[in-house]
Design an enzyme around this catalytic site. Structure first.
Site, short mmCIF file in Angstrom:
data_model
loop_
_atom_site.label_atom_id
_atom_site.label_comp_id
_atom_site.label_asym_id
_atom_site.label_seq_id
_atom_site.Cartn_x
_atom_site.Cartn_y
_atom_site.Cartn_z
N LYS A 55 -1.02 11.19 9.82
CA LYS A 55 -2.07 10.18 9.94
C LYS A 55 -3.39 10.70 9.35
CE LYS A 55 -4.46 6.71 11.77
NZ LYS A 55 -4.48 5.45 10.99
N ASN A 109 -3.02 13.86 4.95
CA ASN A 109 -3.80 12.77 4.41
C ASN A 109 -5.20 12.87 5.01
OD1 ASN A 109 -4.99 9.93 4.69
ND2 ASN A 109 -3.28 9.54 3.32
N ASN A 137 -7.13 9.88 0.72
CA ASN A 137 -7.12 8.44 0.88
C ASN A 137 -8.44 7.89 0.33
OD1 ASN A 137 -7.06 5.81 1.72
ND2 ASN A 137 -6.87 6.24 3.90
N CYS A 140 -8.37 2.89 1.80
CA CYS A 140 -8.15 2.19 3.06
C CYS A 140 -8.87 0.84 3.03
CB CYS A 140 -8.65 3.00 4.24
SG CYS A 140 -8.52 2.12 5.78
N ASN A 202 -1.21 1.68 -1.33
CA ASN A 202 -1.75 1.48 0.01
C ASN A 202 -1.59 -0.01 0.35
OD1 ASN A 202 -3.22 1.77 2.44
ND2 ASN A 202 -4.51 3.35 1.53
#
Lengths: 314, 265
Positions: A55, A109, A137, A140, A202
Site C-alpha cells: 500500500k 509504492n 505513485n 492517484c 492506475n
C-alpha cells in the site's frame, strides 16, 4: 504424438526481469489492494508470488478521506481511500520484518505532496534491507486537484521522477495515470527521466450519484474506477506504451484470471499486477500464477517472457 | 485456509417480502465464529455485481451457519434467487465480535431492524440472562419472536408504526429501562446493532448513565479482511499527544464491534 510427450516433460519457465529485479513469475499484487502483505498470508503462500507491492506510503502517516470511500459499479468499483497509510517509519519497523521472511521481492509504492517530499521519501527507503524496488505513485486520482500535475504535466513528471532517480539505485518503477490525453508521451517522459519500468494503469477518475439523495455516492465526490470494467482501456494503453518505450511495463487494470494476465502480456507487459480481484477472491494472484503455467504447458510456451508484446508481431 | 470455504445452500427461506433466512452447510473445514462476527458471501460468479456481500453471523448450526438478510439491492436480489444445492464461496468469520461479559453482568441488547441478525447469537450466548429491546418499522419486520422470548430474560418489542406491541423505538425502551433501574445500573452492559441514527441516540443514553456499551457498525466494504481501507469509521484517537481527535479504523478488522465510547458520531 511427439509433441504431446515433449509437452509433458516441459517445465515452463515463468521467470521475468524488470530492470535488475528478477521475479520467479510475472504476477505481482497491485498497490492498495494487498495491504502490507500480512492480510493475505493466511490465504496463500506469499512465496508463490512474483512480487508484493505494498500500500502506498508517505513520509508521514495519512488519515485518508472520509467514508463512504467505496462504491460498487457495473463490473467495477470506485474508491476514494485517499492514500491512507501508516507512514514509512511504521512500515519499516512494524510491517517489513514480516515481509522479509518470504523469498518474494517487496516493491514499496510511495508518494509525496511535493518534489522535495518525493525525494526525501526515496532517500529514506533507499538501502533498507528487504525493499527490492520502488514504485512511485504520480497518478492517484484521490488527491487534491493540484497534486495531479505530477502525473499529467510532462514538465512536472520529468522533474519529480528525475529528483527521485537521483536518490536511489533501486529499480525505479513509475506508476502512470490513465487520466491523460497521450499516455505514450507520459511514458516516454518517465523513461527519459530515469524510470527503469512503468506500471499502468492506475484507476480511471469516475463518479456515481445516488438518485434518491441526489448527491454523489462517495464522500469525496470523485473516485478511481477499477476492476474488469477498465480492462480494455488498460490493454489499449499498454499496447500503445509498448511501442513508445524500451523499458519494461507492469500491466494492471481489471485482471481477474490467467487469461486476462496473458492478454496484458501479449499487449506488451513484462509482468502483471492483480488488484481489485484480491478483494473478491483473496487467492486470485496465486491462481493466476497456476493458470499461466497451465497455459504454457498446453500451448507449448517454454518462456513466459516470449509472450510479452506477442500481439504486436506481424 | 479455513477462513475461505465453500458452502452449499441447504435452505433459503423468505421470512417476508424482503427478508430471507439462508442456511449454509460448509463443504470445507470452517473456523468457529463468535457472536458479532461476519462473513463476505459470494452472490454470483460473474462480474456484476463484482464484490462479495457482508452479512453478520445469525446462527451457528450443526451443519454450518445461518444468515438472516434483507433484500435491498442487486446482490441480495441475486442471493434470494439462489436455490438449495447451490455452492458459494465464503470468507469468514471476520472481524471482532462482542466481547465476553463478566459473570455478574446484566446484559441489555438493542436490535434495530436487520440489526437483530448481529445480536442474535449474543442473545443465545447469554442464555436467558439478557434484556432484549427489539424494534423495527412494522410488526412484519420483527423476526424470531418466539425464539427470542425463550432466549431472553425479558423481551421488549416496539415498532415505528405501532403495528406490533409498543409504538416507539429501542432507544426509548432503553431510556425507560435505565430510568426504572436507575439505582442499580452498575452491572448493566449494553450491546447494540441497528441503523446509525439509532446507535447515535443510544450512545447518548448509555453515556449519560455511565453504562459500558459495545456497538456493531456497518460501512461500505470491498475486501472484508483489512486490505482495501474502504470501510473506515472515525474512532477517538488512542495515541496520546496526537493533535487529531480521531483516527480512521477499519470496520472489517478493528470492528465491526466497537466500544461505544470510542465512536466519533
Amino acid at each position: 504424438m511427439q509433441r504431446i510427450s515433449s509437452g509433458r516433460d516441459m517445465t515452463p519457465n515463468l521467470e521475468v526481469t524488470i530492470g535488475s529485479l528478477r521475479l520467479k513469475n510475472p504476477v505481482m499484487t497491485a498497490s492498495g489492494t494487498f495491504g502490507y502483505g500480512e492480510e493475505y498470508a493466511e490465504f496463500m503462500d506469499l512465496n508463490a508470488l512474483g512480487a508484493i507491492v505494498v500500500k502506498g506510503l508517505s513520509l508521514k502517516p495519512k488519515e485518508g478521506n472520509p467514508p463512504p470511500r467505496i462504491v460498487e459499479t457495473a463490473s467495477g468499483m470506485l474508491n476514494s481511500i485517499g492514500l491512507q497509510n501508516i507512514g514509512i517509519e511504521r512500515f519499516i519497523h512494524d510491517k517489513l520484518p514480516f515481509l522479509r521472511r518470504f523469498d518474494t521481492p517487496v516493491v514499496v509504492n510511495f508518494f509525496g505532496d511535493s518534489v522535495d517530499e518525493y525525494a526525501a521519501a526515496t532517500a529514506r527507503l533507499d538501502g533498507i534491507d528487504g525493499i527490492h524496488a520502488l514504485e512511485m505513485n504520480i497518478s492517484c486520482p484521490n488527491k487534491q486537484a493540484g497534486w495531479a500535475v505530477f502525473g499529467t504535466d510532462p514538465k512536472v513528471t520529468c522533474e519529480v521522477v528525475g529528483a527521485v532517480r537521483k536518490r536511489t539505485s533501486l529499480p525505479l518503477i513509475v506508476k502512470l495515470s490513465p487520466n491523460v490525453t497521450d499516455i505514450a508521451l507520459m511514458a516516454r517522459v518517465a523513461e527519459d527521466s530515469g524510470a527503469d519500468a512503468l506500471s499502468l494503469i492506475n484507476t480511471l477518475t469516475g463518479m456515481a450519484i445516488d438518485i434518491r439523495t441526489r448527491r454523489p455516492k462517495l464522500a469525496n465526490i470523485r473516485g478511481g474506477l477499477s476492476g474488469p470494467a477498465i480492462k480494455p482501456v488498460a490493454i489499449r494503453m499498454i499496447y500503445d506504451v509498448f511501442r513508445a518505450v524500451k523499458i519494461p511495463i507492469i500491466g494492471m487494470g481489471g485482471i481477474m484470471n490467467a487469461g486476462d494476465a496473458l492478454e496484458f502480456m501479449m499487449a506488451g507487459a513484462s509482468a502483471v499486477a492483480v488488484g481489485t480481484a484480491n478483494f473478491i477472491n483473496p487467492r486470485t494472484a496465486v491462481e493466476v500464477v497456476a493458470g499461466l503455467a497451465t497455459f504454457m504447458e498446453r500451448e507449448q510456451v517454454k518462456e513466459i517472457r516470449s509472450l510479452t508484446g506477442a500481439a504486436h508481431a506481424g | 485456509m479455513s477462513r475461505y470455504f465453500r458452502a452449499e445452500i441447504s435452505a433459503n427461506i423468505p421470512l417476508n417480502d424482503n427478508h430471507n433466512l439462508l442456511s449454509l452447510t460448509n463443504l470445507d473445514p470452517m473456523d468457529e465464529p463468535e457472536p458479532g462476527q461476519f462473513y463476505m458471501v459470494e452472490v454470483n460468479q460473474g462480474y456484476d455485481p463484482l464484490l462479495k456481500r457482508a452479512f453478520s453471523l445469525f446462527r451457528r448450526t450443526a451443519e454450518g451457519i445461518q444468515i438472516l438478510y434483507r433484500i435491498q439491492g442487486k446482490g441480495t436480489a441475486i442471493l434470494r434467487n439462489l436455490k438449495e444445492g447451490a455452492v458459494i464461496r465464503i470468507l469468514g468469520p471476520l472481524g471482532n465480535g462482542y466481547p465476553a461479559a463478566p459473570e455478574e453482568a446484566i446484559p441489555v441488547i438493542l436490535a434495530g431492524g436487520i440489526g437483530i441478525a448481529s445480536v442474535f447469537p449474543l442473545i443465545e450466548r447469554f442464555a436467558g440472562k439478557a434484556y432484549v429491546l427489539y424494534g423495527a418499522r412494522t410488526g412484519g419486520d420483527l423476526f424470531m419472536i418466539d425464539e427470542l422470548r425463550g432466549l431472553s430474560k425479558e423481551l421488549h418489542l416496539c415498532t415505528d408504526d405501532g403495528s406490533c406491541s409498543e409504538k416507539g423505538n429501542v432507544v426509548g425502551l432503553l431510556h425507560s429501562l435505565c430510568a426504572s433501574r436507575s439505582s442499580c445500573l452498575d452491572h448493566v452492559k449494553v450491546y447494540a446493532c441497528g441503523p446509525k441514527v439509532m446507535l447515535r441516540e443510544a450512545a447518548k443514553v448509555v453515556s449519560s448513565n455511565c453504562i459500558k456499551a459495545w456497538f456493531s457498525l456497518e460501512e461500505h466494504m470491498a475486501c472484508g479482511i483489512g486490505a482495501c481501507l474502504g470501510c473506515v469509521t472515525k474512532i477517538k484517537s488512542a495515541r496520546p499527544g496526537e493533535e487529531q481527535a480521531f483516527e480512521y479504523q477499519r470496520v472489517c478488522k478493528e470492528g465491526p464491534v466497537f466500544d461505544a465510547e470510542d465512536i466519533v458520531w
